[in-house]
Design an enzyme around this catalytic site. Structure first.
Site, PDB file in Angstrom:
ATOM      1  N   LYS A  89       0.641  -1.163   0.113  1.00  0.00           N
ATOM      2  CA  LYS A  89      -0.023  -0.081  -0.080  1.00  0.00           C
ATOM      3  C   LYS A  89       0.906   1.408   0.011  1.00  0.00           C
ATOM      4  O   LYS A  89       0.676   2.344  -0.726  1.00  0.00           O
ATOM      5  CB  LYS A  89      -0.815   0.043   1.144  1.00  0.00           C
ATOM      6  CG  LYS A  89      -1.906  -1.426   1.162  1.00  0.00           C
ATOM      7  CD  LYS A  89      -2.737  -1.488   2.333  1.00  0.00           C
ATOM      8  CE  LYS A  89      -2.394  -1.577   3.792  1.00  0.00           C
ATOM      9  NZ  LYS A  89      -1.600  -2.873   3.689  1.00  0.00           N
ATOM     10  N   ASP A 134      -1.574   6.325   6.642  1.00  0.00           N
ATOM     11  CA  ASP A 134      -1.581   4.874   6.847  1.00  0.00           C
ATOM     12  C   ASP A 134      -2.462   4.895   8.100  1.00  0.00           C
ATOM     13  O   ASP A 134      -2.828   5.453   8.944  1.00  0.00           O
ATOM     14  CB  ASP A 134      -0.187   4.383   7.230  1.00  0.00           C
ATOM     15  CG  ASP A 134       0.086   3.105   6.828  1.00  0.00           C
ATOM     16  OD1 ASP A 134      -0.881   2.308   6.542  1.00  0.00           O
ATOM     17  OD2 ASP A 134       1.195   2.528   7.000  1.00  0.00           O
ATOM     18  N   THR A 183      -5.919  -1.665   7.003  1.00  0.00           N
ATOM     19  CA  THR A 183      -5.968  -2.855   7.186  1.00  0.00           C
ATOM     20  C   THR A 183      -7.334  -3.538   7.299  1.00  0.00           C
ATOM     21  O   THR A 183      -7.692  -4.705   7.430  1.00  0.00           O
ATOM     22  CB  THR A 183      -4.852  -3.487   8.264  1.00  0.00           C
ATOM     23  OG1 THR A 183      -5.093  -2.724   9.233  1.00  0.00           O
ATOM     24  CG2 THR A 183      -3.385  -3.413   7.683  1.00  0.00           C
TER      25      THR A 183
END
Ligand code: ADP
Length: 366
Positions: A89, A134, A183
């Site tokens: 990613k 993130d 995630t």
């Protein structure tokens, strides 16, 4: 940039399941990352679309959107990348910035605490910057709402001062592209998800693609790796590039000491066995999780119980370990909790026990 996975350090397991485990416990799973690890990863990180192996659909989509945005001279639409850790990613976010020939700025949601953090960051970005956030599922609901107007119309209204003096101030932003990674896309609110024009899911890698990645990394690191040795690493890397690269790094030492620098399949097998990575690619923590479920003899178990039994955070179990164990069919996730599958029992050398779920669920599982 900020590392993506500030997972807590591994704790000692609360329960020792015995068995033949390597004496020294050095994590190879995705749950650990340090400065040295970061430096190693950035050496191996593909810089351009053409260097990125696998994920053909995601790659093709991104190529088209990047090309179109460049043709129009506009900032690219916002991108949401989801998938287990270590699948690329961050790498893709950086590639998008490189391909667009714009600045890249990386951060992670836990680093953004107050609205002021977000405003400070967003107002400092040069036009068309790729802003990578993130672990975006860890962003607070308040900050998420501030992002809405930033993403849609490139402004943020912030209230300054307090009480009678309180007044809103509008901060105008230069167009930017948010690339958010998660995630756990299931934890993102619907309105937030809807604001990403380009949602992309990353999948686990095939052994053939991982073999290519290991051979590419070997070349960069100057390791002479036999194709069969690369295949062995690929087969035992939990279908994840980050793990394949980490295993290669460990095996480099074995090749230097036992193979005069050449990484053969025999050395790879021996080294991987010593690292506690078994023939199916499961590591010590994976096996502990299977053992914990086996101890419940078919009764569904909650993730918190598993976490206590194996000495790991439940978030880490859900985000890092379970996706692979479930996808590979070792663990079954039911509405009442996790149970070990027949394949899971067989992996431990145990006779399968039917899940005790009640109703009709059992027959559909085993
Ligand atoms: P994520 O952000 O999903 O956790 P990263 O982008 O940090 O994963 O990738 C982890 C490591 O794996 C990087 O160092 C990168 O070198 C490698 N990697 C990931 N995907 C690929 C790929 N498709 N091709 C080559 N290397 C990859």
């Amino acid at each position: 940039m900020a590392r993506g996975f500030p997972f807590p350090r591994k704790k000692k397991p609360a329960d020792d399941f015995g068995g033949e485990e390597p004496a020294e416990e050095r994590p190879v799973g995705p749950a650990s990352a340090g400065d040295e690890e970061d430096a190693f990863e950035s050496t191996l990180r593909p810089q351009r679309f053409e260097d990125f192996v696998g994920q053909p659909r995601v790659l093709e989509n991104l190529r088209v959107y990047v090309k179109a945005a460049m043709k129009r001279g506009e900032a690219l639409d916002h991108i949401l990348l989801s998938g287990p850790p270590g699948l690329g990613k961050t790498t893709l976010a950086k590639i998008v910035a490189n391909e667009m020939n714009v600045e890249f700025h990386g951060t992670s949601a836990p680093a953004l605490k107050k609205p002021g953090d977000l405003v400070g960051l967003l107002t400092s970005l040069p036009e068309r910057t790729v802003l990578f956030i993130d672990e975006v599922h860890r962003l607070s609901a308040a900050l998420e709402e501030y992002l809405y107007s930033a993403m849609e119309d490139f402004y943020i209204d912030l209230t300054v001062d307090q009480g009678a003096a309180a007044r809103p101030i509008r901060f105008q932003l230069k167009p930017f592209t948010l690339v958010a990674a998660t995630t756990r896309d299931g934890l993102l609110s619907r309105p937030f998800q809807d604001r990403f024009g380009i949602p992309q899911k990353l999948n686990f890698y095939s052994p053939a693609d991982l073999t290519k990645i290991v051979l590419r990394s070997s070349k960069i690191l100057g390791i002479e790796t036999e194709a069969a040795a690369a295949g062995e690493i690929a087969a035992r890397a939990r279908k994840t590039p980050r793990i394949a690269n980490r295993l290669l790094r460990r095996l480099r030492d074995w090749a230097e000491v036992e193979g005069e620098g050449r990484l053969t399949v025999a050395i790879a097998q021996k080294g991987l066995d010593r690292e506690g990575v078994d023939a199916s690619g499961l590591d010590q923590m994976d096996r502990r999780i299977l053992q914990a479920l086996a101890q419940h003899k078919g009764q569904p178990v909650g993730v918190k119980t598993v976490a206590v039994m194996v000495g790991e955070e439940s978030d880490t179990i859900e985000e890092v370990y379970e996706p692979f164990l479930i996808q590979e069919g070792y663990v079954l996730k039911t509405p009442r909790g996790r149970v070990l599958s027949a394949k899971g029992y067989e992996h431990l050398g145990l006779k399968p026990i039917e899940p005790k779920l009640g109703g009709d669920e059992t027959s559909s599982l085993f």
